[in-house]
Write an enzyme that holds these catalytic residues in place. Sequence first.
Site, PDB file in Angstrom:
ATOM      1  CG  ASP A  22      -0.209   0.062   2.538  1.00 46.17           C
ATOM      2  OD1 ASP A  22       1.010  -0.213   2.549  1.00 46.17           O
ATOM      3  OD2 ASP A  22      -0.853   0.359   3.554  1.00 46.17           O
ATOM      4  CD  GLU A  23       5.016   3.714   2.764  1.00 46.59           C
ATOM      5  OE1 GLU A  23       4.380   4.326   3.629  1.00 46.59           O
ATOM      6  OE2 GLU A  23       6.078   3.105   3.000  1.00 46.59           O
TER       7      GLU A  23
END
Length: 399
Positions: A125-126
């Site tokens: 998610d990053e």
Amino acid sequence: MDAFYASVELLRYPQLKGLPIVIGGGRRRLDEALAQDYADVPPHEIPVAAFPRLADYTGRGVITTATYAARAFGVGSAMGLMKAARLCPQAILLPVDFDAYRRCSRQFKAVITSIAPVMEDRGVDEVYIDFTQVPGGQREGGRVLARLIQKSIFEATGLTCSIGVAPNKLLAKMASEFDKPNGISVVWPDDLGTRIWPLACRKINGIGPKADARLQSHGIHTIGDLAQRPLAWLVQHFGKAYGAWLHDAAWGRDERPVVTESEPVSMSRETTFERDLHAVHDRAELGRIFTALCERVAEDLQRKGYVGRTIGIKLRYDDFRTATRDLTLSEPTQDAAVIRQAAGQCLKRVPLQQRLRLLGVRVAALEKPGAAPVPPGRMPAPRRSRGTALSDPHTVPLF
């Protein structure tokens, strides 16, 4: 990404938007139960009242993530679900769906690389993006490009993200947390004193709880406090490398480039059981779980195009002691059966009389198929890896 796992679930269950939701616990038995009770009802039309509440949870699972509405009650990642139930009993509990999260992860990263191709993948998610050479990327200090990325990700996936824009990775990481959810924060070098120094030291990625406790014992509570300590003092108290890094971090210095290609060190799968399992009394269940873990690691290796030579296991007993063992094969593999056999050999070297709460399988010494081979030889005797020193096992059946 903003509360990524929870946001993906809200794509499936939009009727839960705005409610406190916790993701964690067991597998997706909930979906099976809802599918039976609401077989003819689309997921987005299932009544809110049909979803289980955290107050009814019994077990020792942990939170993977939570919506911002749940976080307002003090609920957070890695917290035990039983503890979270005391803080927010009305929260809706959903199990994890890693397949869906990985699918959405691939989608939003594809959007980013279509706009700014120099991207470093930092997990599901990053990401970090270097947009130095992106045409128009410097307009409004990067804010225009950030808005384009947000808009494009939302149109493609329905998900929101928060973006930090800064001269380096250290400050960009911190800035990405300033205006969540769906925020954009631009930090300039001149903002150090007003936006960075008032923050707690823990806001620096790389200062963990132990280091923070040591800093606080010296009266260093904020990044500004840290910046006021001389380099020589930090080196004296925290060592040459870490002390120098603390000094640079406090002054917003970070020369790390955005790395578009990186090789994983290992791949692993592990699971914490809903109840303690015993190698004798629960042999069949443990055997199924162990085999499934080996198969999932093999699938990860095959999907990402790696083979590995070192196979390892991880056990955590009911008294929270941990044991790890590994062995190195003469030939690298990504085959589930070979991994299962080697991991089983590791199991022979740990005591299994005690109940288990966690089991894991790991493959390390990764390489790409076709890489220069290591000179062949017979399989070496299994070598002990670091872990809890335990007595040799007796005659306990292996699962």
